[in-house]
Structure formats: structure tokens, C-alpha cells
Design a protein around this motif. Structure first.
Motif, mmCIF file in Angstrom:
data_model
loop_
_atom_site.group_PDB
_atom_site.id
_atom_site.type_symbol
_atom_site.label_atom_id
_atom_site.label_comp_id
_atom_site.label_asym_id
_atom_site.label_seq_id
_atom_site.Cartn_x
_atom_site.Cartn_y
_atom_site.Cartn_z
ATOM 1 N N UNK A 159 0.836 -1.205 0.000
ATOM 2 C CA UNK A 159 0.000 0.000 0.000
ATOM 3 C C UNK A 159 0.865 1.247 0.000
ATOM 4 N N UNK A 160 2.055 1.181 0.590
ATOM 5 C CA UNK A 160 2.973 2.323 0.577
ATOM 6 C C UNK A 160 3.419 2.636 -0.848
ATOM 7 N N UNK A 161 3.636 1.610 -1.660
ATOM 8 C CA UNK A 161 3.990 1.841 -3.065
ATOM 9 C C UNK A 161 2.873 2.586 -3.787
ATOM 10 N N UNK A 162 1.626 2.214 -3.495
ATOM 11 C CA UNK A 162 0.494 2.892 -4.128
ATOM 12 C C UNK A 162 0.445 4.362 -3.722
ATOM 13 N N UNK A 163 0.727 4.653 -2.467
ATOM 14 C CA UNK A 163 0.722 6.048 -2.006
ATOM 15 C C UNK A 163 1.875 6.834 -2.636
ATOM 16 N N UNK A 164 3.035 6.202 -2.774
ATOM 17 C CA UNK A 164 4.165 6.879 -3.423
ATOM 18 C C UNK A 164 3.812 7.209 -4.871
ATOM 19 N N UNK A 165 3.160 6.279 -5.551
ATOM 20 C CA UNK A 165 2.724 6.523 -6.923
ATOM 21 C C UNK A 165 1.755 7.698 -6.983
ATOM 22 N N UNK A 166 0.782 7.714 -6.083
ATOM 23 C CA UNK A 166 -0.231 8.774 -6.088
ATOM 24 C C UNK A 166 0.402 10.144 -5.862
ATOM 25 N N UNK A 167 1.299 10.227 -4.901
ATOM 26 C CA UNK A 167 1.947 11.506 -4.613
ATOM 27 C C UNK A 167 2.785 11.991 -5.793
ATOM 28 N N UNK A 168 3.493 11.078 -6.425
ATOM 29 C CA UNK A 168 4.319 11.453 -7.568
ATOM 30 C C UNK A 168 3.492 11.784 -8.806
ATOM 31 N N UNK A 169 2.219 11.341 -8.829
ATOM 32 C CA UNK A 169 1.355 11.567 -9.993
ATOM 33 C C UNK A 169 0.543 12.850 -9.907
ATOM 34 N N UNK A 170 0.472 13.468 -8.744
ATOM 35 C CA UNK A 170 -0.385 14.644 -8.564
ATOM 36 C C UNK A 170 -0.128 15.720 -9.615
ATOM 37 N N UNK A 171 1.126 15.977 -9.915
ATOM 38 C CA UNK A 171 1.474 17.070 -10.828
ATOM 39 C C UNK A 171 0.970 16.835 -12.241
#
Length: 396
Positions: free
Chosen positions: A44-56
Motif C-alpha cells: 500500500x505504501x507503493x500505491x501512495x508513493x505513486x499517487x503523490x508522484x502523480x499529482x502534478x
């Protein structure tokens, strides 16, 4: 989020904490650098890292984000996660707690440590916002202490019910709360998948097979379903009965693989069922909701995630409301008609968490998380009563 106080209903052990603008303020997205620390380095941490990096890519206005530190129980996992996903440091728990650069904490470890990690994050003076994965805790004592700890913390707390930010669910909630369908009469919600039918899958996820309410289908999947129902029907849902099904030699009897709750909404006597399953063959990852009301009905299924449907008694007609990946007026990327995926709702959850303005969004704060946890906890009691009844009948 609005609120004020802790509410404890002794009859049902209802705990609620409301956090409103009078207690914390969400900074403007452009005014602050977000320095993030992860407590947890699993899937789930990988999914959150992806989401944060995708915001822009999805939103024109996003804050500057710095991935400051990650911490997990296994140092080697923390080290490799930091290198792979661009975190500046891999820290021990004590080092993490004393890092004054971190102003945003995501709590992403196993269920049993969520409460302890929330306490730690609340004690960090530099931290202003906390993202807490569900379930928020594991027992009544933790619920009560969590409510007391957080009520005057001055920190923003958002619970990880990302499904609420699915584009079609977001629009369905807005339509439901318009009142066009009137009061609810009965309802049904399902959250099913079938992966735990395979022993190899169960073997890899032993930590999720712990006894309810820490583990089991209702805590893991059902908490999302309870959250959805409460977003539509309010947080005072009550259990009247529960059953469970499915037995495997390697799974404790008190870790539910399938469970079904009968629920009532006392304010208007609406009643219905909510079920969670890890062993429903052929379902994929199914979330299905139907609400029947005085003036019509509403339904949604993750198998047709691009839209929700409603029926009006007044016209005698069905309407299919196409949504796609349309989050306008905030954003529509890559375009509104593109089918949304599971990660898209997580990206929007982070947009809201970091200060994004979406009036249609349902904000799952700690009050909401504790209301969901009440049902999860009470489910364990009702399931024990059911197992005892079946065992007693089997002896006759």
C-alpha cells in the motif's frame, strides 16, 4: 469536516470526534513545501508513493512535495523502498520521530500498529497533517484513547477510505444528497473478491488472517463498504445480526473470510445488508451498492465504474449518469471519458489531503474512521455469537 466534541453512546459504544476549521486549517496548496514521512514500506505504501508522484500530472495547482523519510519494521525493506521511490532517508522509528523536517506523515503499516503510529505522529511538533490507513485501530480501548488524543491535537487527520474519491461515487454522493430520491428504505452493499480461495495467496498474507476486528474480510474490505454506506446514510448505522461463511484449515475460525451484516439506520428505519468476501469466485474486485428510496433508487458497480444509475418514480425512467475520469471543474486528465482505475481515486484523495479544494468530496476524517471502526469492532462480537450458536446447534 466540522465539529467539536467526542460523542460516546453507551448503548452501542459509538465514538465520534469531529475536527473542523476551528481546530485546524488546511494550508493553501502553493504556500508550503510538503515534507513527507512514510511509516510503512509495503504494497500500500507503493500505491501512495505513486499517487503523490502523480499529482502534478493530474492537477494544475499542487504543492511542492519532498519525500523526506521512510520507516518500516524491517530495515532492509525501508532502505530498498527509499532508494527505489526517491525518499531522502531510511530511518528507525526513533530517528523518524525526532526528524523535525517532516510535516506530513502517512501511516501505512500493518493494522495492529496504526494506533501506536498515530500516537507517535501526534507527538511530533513539526507534523501538521496525518494520513491514516484503515482500519484506524484494533479494539475499543484504542478507539477511546485515539478519540481523546486527537480531539485537541490541532492536526489534520484523513483516513484512507480512498474509494470515496472514485469519480462515479463522488458524483453519486452529490446526487443522493440533493434529496431527489427522498429518504432511504432499504439498501445492499457488497465488496467481494476471490483471491483467498487460493492457498498460495493466503500463505503470503498471514498477517491479514488474524482474528476480527484486527483482521478478516470485514476489517480489510468491509471497512471500505461501511465507509461508503455511512457517506450515503450517515454514521449512526447499527448492527442487528451477522453471519460468516467459509472455512479453511489454515485460517482461524475467528478470522472471517465472508461475513454479512444486517444493518439499520435508526433515524428513518431504513434497513439493509452489507457483506464482505475474500472467497467469492469470479467477482474480480467488486463493489456494488443499491439504495432503494421513497422516490426512486440509485445503484453503482465497480464492474461498470464509468457511471452510476438512478430511477425516478415520478418519470418512470432510468438514467445512466456517465462520469468516466471527470473531476471537473478541478481536473479532467487525460480526458473525462477515459475509464478511471483504482489508483485514480487514491490520487484524488491525496489532492484533497494536501489542501486541494473539492466541494463535492466526502472527507473521511477521524470521526468517520472511528464510526467505521465501531461497526468493524461490533462485527467481531456478533460473529462470535453466530459461531457459538452454530457450534451449540451442531452438538444437539
Amino acid at each position: 469536516m466540522n465539529g467539536n466534541l467526542i460523542l460516546l453512546n453507551d448503548h452501542h459504544f459509538v465514538l465520534s470526534v469531529n475536527f473542523g476549521a476551528s481546530i485546524f486549517t488546511i494550508p493553501d496548496m502553493d504556500s508550503e513545501k510538503i515534507r513527507i514521512g512514510f511509516l510503512g514500506a509495503g504494497g500500500i505504501a507503493r500505491s501512495h508513493a505513486f499517487a503523490l508522484n502523480s499529482l502534478k500530472y493530474f492537477y494544475s495547482a499542487v504543492p511542492e512535495i519532498e519525500l523526506e523519510a521512510v520507516c518500516s519494521a524491517r530495515k532492509e525493506s525501508s532502505n530498498s523502498f527509499a532508494v527505489k521511490f526517491g525518499f531522502r532517508k531510511s530511518l528507525t522509528l526513533e530517528e523518524f520521530k525526532s526528524n523535525t523536517k517532516i510535516n506530513t506523515v502517512l501511516i501505512l503499516g500493518p493494522n495492529k500498529v496504526h494506533f501506536a503510529h498515530l500516537k507517535l505522529a501526534l507527538e511530533m511538533p513539526s507534523v501538521t497533517r496525518i494520513y491514516l490507513e484503515k482500519p484506524v485501530c484494533s479494539n475499543l480501548e484504542e478507539e477511546m484513547e485515539m478519540a481523546q488524543l486527537a480531539v485537541n491535537s490541532g492536526k489534520q487527520i484523513q483516513v484512507g477510505f480512498q474509494y470515496l474519491q472514485t469519480a462515479s461515487v463522488r458524483e453519486a454522493l452529490d446526487f443522493w444528497h440533493s434529496g431527489k430520491l427522498g429518504n432511504p428504505i432499504h439498501f445492499d452493499l457488497k465488496y467481494y473478491h476471490g483471491d483467498y480461495l487460493q492457498k498460495s495467496y493466503r500463505d503470503k498474507r498471514q498477517t491479514r488472517l488474524t482474528p476480527a476486528p484486527d483482521g478478516g474480510a470485514m476489517a480489510d474490505l468491509g471497512s471500505h463498504g461501511i465507509s461508503l454506506l455511512m457517506a450515503f446514510l450517515g454514521e449512526n448505522l447499527q448492527i442487528t445480526s451477522a453471519v460468516q461463511a467459509g472455512r479453511f484449515a489454515d485460517v482461524p475460525d475467528d478470522s472471517d473470510l465472508f461475513s454479512l451484516l444486517s444493518l439499520v439506520q435508526p433515524e428513518n428505519f431504513a434497513a439493509g445488508t452489507m457483506s464482505a468476501s475474500r472467497i467469492s469466485s469470479g467477482t474480480g474486485d467488486l463493489v456494488s451498492l443499491e439504495i432503494y428510496a421513497e422516490k426512486g433508487m440509485l445503484r453503482y458497480s465497480s464492474h461498470s465504474v464509468d457511471y452510476f444509475e438512478y430511477y425516478l418514480e415520478e418519470t418512470g425512467q432510468w438514467t445512466r449518469h456517465i462520469v468516466g475520469s471527470n473531476y471537473t471543474p478541478i481536473t479532467s486528465f487525460p480526458s473525462g471519458h477515459v475509464p478511471p482505475g483504482w489508483l485514480r481515486s487514491m490520487i484524488h484523495a491525496h489532492y484533497i489531503f494536501l489542501g486541494g479544494n473539492d466541494p463535492k468530496a466526502f472527507m473521511p476524517d477521524l470521526k468517520h474512521g472511528l464510526a467505521v471502526q465501531r461497526i468493524v469492532r461490533e462485527t467481531a462480537k456478533y460473529l462470535k455469537n453466530y459461531r457459538d450458536l452454530i457450534q451449540d446447534n451442531g452438538k444437539k
